[in-house]
Design a protein around this motif. Structure first.
Motif, mmCIF file in Angstrom:
data_model
loop_
_atom_site.group_PDB
_atom_site.id
_atom_site.type_symbol
_atom_site.label_atom_id
_atom_site.label_comp_id
_atom_site.label_asym_id
_atom_site.label_seq_id
_atom_site.Cartn_x
_atom_site.Cartn_y
_atom_site.Cartn_z
ATOM 1 N N ALA A 1 41.069 69.020 51.333
ATOM 2 C CA ALA A 1 41.456 68.699 49.957
ATOM 3 C C ALA A 1 42.915 69.123 49.764
ATOM 4 O O ALA A 1 43.767 68.705 50.528
ATOM 5 N N GLN A 2 43.201 69.990 48.781
ATOM 6 C CA GLN A 2 44.584 70.428 48.566
ATOM 7 C C GLN A 2 44.936 71.649 49.402
ATOM 8 O O GLN A 2 46.063 72.103 49.396
ATOM 9 N N TRP A 3 43.987 72.215 50.115
ATOM 10 C CA TRP A 3 44.228 73.406 50.927
ATOM 11 C C TRP A 3 44.646 73.020 52.334
ATOM 12 O O TRP A 3 44.238 72.005 52.853
ATOM 13 N N ARG A 4 45.462 73.876 52.931
ATOM 14 C CA ARG A 4 45.875 73.684 54.327
ATOM 15 C C ARG A 4 45.633 74.992 55.075
ATOM 16 O O ARG A 4 46.578 75.735 55.336
ATOM 17 N N PRO A 5 44.369 75.265 55.398
ATOM 18 C CA PRO A 5 44.085 76.539 56.080
ATOM 19 C C PRO A 5 44.690 76.579 57.485
ATOM 20 O O PRO A 5 44.786 75.558 58.165
ATOM 21 N N CYS A 6 45.095 77.781 57.875
ATOM 22 C CA CYS A 6 45.665 78.018 59.196
ATOM 23 C C CYS A 6 44.607 78.681 60.060
ATOM 24 O O CYS A 6 43.803 79.476 59.586
ATOM 25 N N ARG A 7 44.669 78.386 61.348
ATOM 26 C CA ARG A 7 43.750 79.030 62.287
ATOM 27 C C ARG A 7 44.501 79.349 63.581
ATOM 28 O O ARG A 7 45.461 78.663 63.940
ATOM 29 N N LEU A 8 44.049 80.390 64.221
ATOM 30 C CA LEU A 8 44.640 80.851 65.470
ATOM 31 C C LEU A 8 44.214 79.952 66.618
ATOM 32 O O LEU A 8 43.049 79.554 66.703
ATOM 33 N N ARG A 9 45.148 79.626 67.478
ATOM 34 C CA ARG A 9 44.854 78.913 68.724
ATOM 35 C C ARG A 9 45.132 79.893 69.862
ATOM 36 O O ARG A 9 46.281 80.284 70.088
ATOM 37 N N PRO A 10 44.122 80.317 70.597
ATOM 38 C CA PRO A 10 44.303 81.371 71.593
ATOM 39 C C PRO A 10 44.911 80.928 72.924
ATOM 40 O O PRO A 10 45.331 81.761 73.711
ATOM 41 N N GLU A 11 44.986 79.638 73.182
ATOM 42 C CA GLU A 11 45.434 79.171 74.501
ATOM 43 C C GLU A 11 46.793 79.731 74.920
ATOM 44 O O GLU A 11 46.942 80.198 76.057
ATOM 45 N N PRO A 12 47.824 79.704 74.055
ATOM 46 C CA PRO A 12 49.110 80.266 74.481
ATOM 47 C C PRO A 12 49.026 81.757 74.813
ATOM 48 O O PRO A 12 49.731 82.239 75.708
ATOM 49 N N LEU A 13 48.157 82.495 74.112
ATOM 50 C CA LEU A 13 47.996 83.917 74.416
ATOM 51 C C LEU A 13 47.337 84.100 75.772
ATOM 52 O O LEU A 13 47.656 85.043 76.511
ATOM 53 N N ARG A 14 46.430 83.195 76.120
ATOM 54 C CA ARG A 14 45.815 83.244 77.456
ATOM 55 C C ARG A 14 46.861 83.010 78.544
ATOM 56 O O ARG A 14 46.827 83.631 79.600
ATOM 57 N N GLU A 15 47.799 82.087 78.254
ATOM 58 C CA GLU A 15 48.874 81.828 79.217
ATOM 59 C C GLU A 15 49.747 83.066 79.405
ATOM 60 O O GLU A 15 50.161 83.375 80.523
ATOM 61 N N VAL A 16 50.034 83.782 78.320
ATOM 62 C CA VAL A 16 50.812 85.027 78.414
ATOM 63 C C VAL A 16 50.039 86.049 79.244
ATOM 64 O O VAL A 16 50.606 86.695 80.133
ATOM 65 N N ALA A 17 48.750 86.190 78.962
ATOM 66 C CA ALA A 17 47.924 87.149 79.710
ATOM 67 C C ALA A 17 47.882 86.789 81.194
ATOM 68 O O ALA A 17 47.968 87.674 82.055
ATOM 69 N N TRP B 1 50.200 85.100 82.866
ATOM 70 C CA TRP B 1 51.513 85.381 83.430
ATOM 71 C C TRP B 1 51.684 86.875 83.680
ATOM 72 O O TRP B 1 52.198 87.288 84.719
ATOM 73 N N MET B 2 51.232 87.688 82.734
ATOM 74 C CA MET B 2 51.353 89.140 82.879
ATOM 75 C C MET B 2 50.424 89.671 83.966
ATOM 76 O O MET B 2 50.677 90.731 84.524
ATOM 77 N N GLY B 3 49.370 88.940 84.269
ATOM 78 C CA GLY B 3 48.420 89.367 85.289
ATOM 79 C C GLY B 3 49.064 89.614 86.640
ATOM 80 O O GLY B 3 48.625 90.483 87.390
ATOM 81 N N GLN B 4 50.122 88.877 86.934
ATOM 82 C CA GLN B 4 50.789 89.060 88.223
ATOM 83 C C GLN B 4 51.460 90.430 88.329
ATOM 84 O O GLN B 4 51.795 90.880 89.421
ATOM 85 N N TYR B 5 51.638 91.098 87.209
ATOM 86 C CA TYR B 5 52.275 92.413 87.206
ATOM 87 C C TYR B 5 51.276 93.556 87.108
ATOM 88 O O TYR B 5 51.660 94.712 87.164
ATOM 89 N N ARG B 6 50.005 93.239 86.961
ATOM 90 C CA ARG B 6 48.984 94.290 86.823
ATOM 91 C C ARG B 6 48.971 95.237 88.016
ATOM 92 O O ARG B 6 48.922 96.446 87.840
ATOM 93 N N GLU B 7 49.009 94.675 89.214
ATOM 94 C CA GLU B 7 48.975 95.532 90.400
ATOM 95 C C GLU B 7 50.192 96.444 90.435
ATOM 96 O O GLU B 7 50.070 97.636 90.680
ATOM 97 N N PHE B 8 51.365 95.883 90.140
ATOM 98 C CA PHE B 8 52.583 96.686 90.118
ATOM 99 C C PHE B 8 52.481 97.792 89.081
ATOM 100 O O PHE B 8 52.783 98.951 89.354
ATOM 101 N N LEU B 9 52.046 97.436 87.867
ATOM 102 C CA LEU B 9 51.931 98.433 86.803
ATOM 103 C C LEU B 9 50.902 99.490 87.160
ATOM 104 O O LEU B 9 51.113 100.671 86.914
ATOM 105 N N GLY B 10 49.794 99.061 87.757
ATOM 106 C CA GLY B 10 48.771 100.010 88.179
ATOM 107 C C GLY B 10 49.310 100.986 89.198
ATOM 108 O O GLY B 10 49.079 102.195 89.109
ATOM 109 N N GLU B 11 50.060 100.475 90.178
ATOM 110 C CA GLU B 11 50.656 101.346 91.198
ATOM 111 C C GLU B 11 51.670 102.291 90.564
ATOM 112 O O GLU B 11 51.738 103.466 90.918
ATOM 113 N N SER B 12 52.455 101.783 89.626
ATOM 114 C CA SER B 12 53.450 102.625 88.954
ATOM 115 C C SER B 12 52.768 103.752 88.189
ATOM 116 O O SER B 12 53.204 104.899 88.228
ATOM 117 N N PHE B 13 51.692 103.416 87.491
ATOM 118 C CA PHE B 13 50.969 104.445 86.747
ATOM 119 C C PHE B 13 50.300 105.429 87.699
ATOM 120 O O PHE B 13 50.243 106.624 87.408
#
Length: 127
Positions: free
Chosen positions: A66-82, A84-96
């Motif tokens: 109707a006159q409302w335009r509700p917004c909703r989260l799309r998680p796919e881009p956040l999954r892509e970030v996760a 991409w960051m996954g490749q650094y998990r081993e490095f970060l784990g070793e550093s810690f």
């Protein structure tokens, strides 16, 4: 500012604390622009500009009810970030792990020094 790849657009959108707060709110479910604007001391046009950045990154979508335009989260881009960051998990784990080993060594040294000092203090002054 234009981005040639989706990951850059996502990081650009996530770089702003207001946009991160909007995403956090949308984790709880759909919201109108007015509802998203409530906790901020910002105008509706300013919130709309933030939403456009989030939409361009694919993080938010708006529908029409109707006159409302509700917004909703799309998680796919956040999954892509996760992903991409996954490749650094081993490095970060070793550093810690290395940091934890170093801190344990420091703690052991400090305990040894404290024990020697305590032993020296208990022996009293030498004559």
């Amino acid at each position: 500012m234009t981005h040639d790849d989706p990951l850059s657009a996502t990081f650009n959108a996530l770089a702003d604390p207001t946009r991160r707060a909007i995403l956090e709110r949308l984790c709880a479910g759909e919201a109108t622009v007015g509802e998203l604007a409530e906790p901020f001391d910002l105008s509706l046009p300013t919130i709309s500009k933030h939403l456009k950045v989030l939409q361009k990154a694919g993080l938010v979508e708006q529908s029409r009810q109707a006159q409302w335009r509700p917004c909703r989260l799309r998680p796919e881009p956040l999954r892509e970030v996760a992903s991409w960051m996954g490749q650094y998990r081993e490095f970060l784990g070793e550093s810690f792990d290395r940091l934890e080993e170093y801190l344990a060594q420091l703690q052991t040294r400090a305990q040894t020094v404290n024990r020697r000092k305590k032993d020296h203090d208990q022996d009293g002054p030498e004559q």
